[in-house]
Design an enzyme around this catalytic site. Sequence first.
Site, mmCIF file in Angstrom:
data_model
loop_
_atom_site.group_PDB
_atom_site.id
_atom_site.type_symbol
_atom_site.label_atom_id
_atom_site.label_comp_id
_atom_site.label_asym_id
_atom_site.label_seq_id
_atom_site.Cartn_x
_atom_site.Cartn_y
_atom_site.Cartn_z
ATOM 1 N N TYR A 1 -28.624 -26.448 57.866
ATOM 2 C CA TYR A 1 -27.183 -26.220 57.983
ATOM 3 C C TYR A 1 -26.862 -25.328 59.176
ATOM 4 C CZ TYR A 1 -22.442 -24.932 56.469
ATOM 5 O OH TYR A 1 -21.088 -24.720 56.408
ATOM 6 N N SER B 1 -26.992 -14.923 32.271
ATOM 7 C CA SER B 1 -26.543 -16.298 32.462
ATOM 8 C C SER B 1 -27.170 -17.191 31.413
ATOM 9 C CB SER B 1 -26.932 -16.793 33.862
ATOM 10 O OG SER B 1 -26.712 -18.193 33.973
ATOM 11 N N ASP C 1 -15.048 -24.136 50.725
ATOM 12 C CA ASP C 1 -15.490 -24.119 49.334
ATOM 13 C C ASP C 1 -14.693 -23.121 48.508
ATOM 14 O OD1 ASP C 1 -17.321 -25.951 50.161
ATOM 15 O OD2 ASP C 1 -19.077 -24.672 49.902
ATOM 16 N N SER D 1 -26.350 -29.010 43.955
ATOM 17 C CA SER D 1 -25.931 -30.404 44.074
ATOM 18 C C SER D 1 -24.864 -30.617 45.134
ATOM 19 C CB SER D 1 -25.388 -30.895 42.722
ATOM 20 O OG SER D 1 -24.247 -30.146 42.356
ATOM 21 N N GLY D 2 -24.345 -29.532 45.701
ATOM 22 C CA GLY D 2 -23.291 -29.673 46.696
ATOM 23 C C GLY D 2 -21.899 -29.663 46.117
ATOM 24 N N GLU E 1 -16.226 -33.785 56.418
ATOM 25 C CA GLU E 1 -17.469 -33.034 56.164
ATOM 26 C C GLU E 1 -18.039 -32.419 57.434
ATOM 27 O OE1 GLU E 1 -18.298 -31.709 53.126
ATOM 28 O OE2 GLU E 1 -18.200 -33.802 52.494
ATOM 29 N N ASP F 1 -15.363 -27.873 58.681
ATOM 30 C CA ASP F 1 -14.660 -26.643 58.315
ATOM 31 C C ASP F 1 -15.016 -25.499 59.259
ATOM 32 O OD1 ASP F 1 -17.241 -26.713 57.199
ATOM 33 O OD2 ASP F 1 -16.676 -25.419 55.514
#
Length: 383
Positions: A220, A66, A170, A121-122, A32, A35
């Site tokens: 982040y 959506s 991702d 939520s990741g 984690e 990357d």
Amino acid sequence: MKIELDQKFAEQYHKNADAIYFSPGRVNLIGEHIDYNGGLVMPCAITLGTWIAIAPNNDQKYRFKSLNFDGDKEVESNRLQEKDGSYWANYPIGVINEFIKDGKEINGFDFLYFGNIPIGSGLSSSASIEIATAFALNDYLNLGYDKLELVKLAKRVENEFIGLNSGIMDQFSVAFGERNKAIVLDCETLKYKMVDVDLGKYVLAIINTNKPRELADSKYNERVAECQQALSVLNKEITLHHLCELNAEKFALHSHLITDDTVLKRATHVVKENDRVHLAAKALNSGSLDEFGRLMYASHQSLKELYEVSGEELDAVVSFCLGYDHVIGARMTGAGFGGCAIALLEKGFEEDFAKHLTDYYVDKIGYPAAIYVSEIGSGPVKL
């Protein structure tokens, strides 16, 4: 789901969809926040994801609807668009922008999205939407891109259009995922290998803390800058392109150069986490799930103490897992600041785990977490 989305598309647009596609979400099993530091990560696709129904229109408009988000979006086709606040349709609009910048003509289309990935939520709901859109248009219009080109396109959307300095993990794991396999990905070279994940008597439990986090508004980007600062200082003595070119032993020889305690902690996590990915791949290859679980716990501790991206919600989940006899490993997954944790849970104890974790979590945090059991799934497909 395909039939239901067909029906919803007809209700929304008063015509039938021409095609429906699915793209998964992902979890990172270990590795984690490395990357963007040129390191190894070990993600896998999951069976939660995003469905997209599409059909062309003659109105020279892109229409986005959506089943998860309020508010529709309509823009002119074949024109570059600007980002619109934090609107969900920024992700597919950004993808189409990249196609247009690449000289592709994409005339009017109607889109309908549905996802069962918990938002914020990741689990990479944004990458799932990006790859779903890119894969669908590439396939439907025969645009000629391979999977890696679509991954790089989607990453540009995230970095340049959305404004998040994330790495490529991702999008890569969403696009390249294979059933019952993890991807060991070198984020610098994009070389990868698939590792069989035989969970035996265990399943992958995903625990959503229900504390959403918006990465673009989180710390982040601050962590990215701190890693760049560490790299700059180390380059006064050695030549490095990325922190993950160092293993823990080599890092120890030069870490004295980093005099800022916070920056030192960040770099220490990055280097040791990268080493853990190597060890985790060996553990899976040898069938040693207990060792893999130990590495998961060690990863979480490092993310909590050195990288400081965990939080009381994620820590509460992992703390419970440490004391629960039928879990052999757990850690936060994703960027942190809320989101999800994962755990290797013994089969047959799913209900017991959910009940006791819920009681523990409510007592500690004040509201319940959401618990899912997922298989390791495959990449995007036309249904």
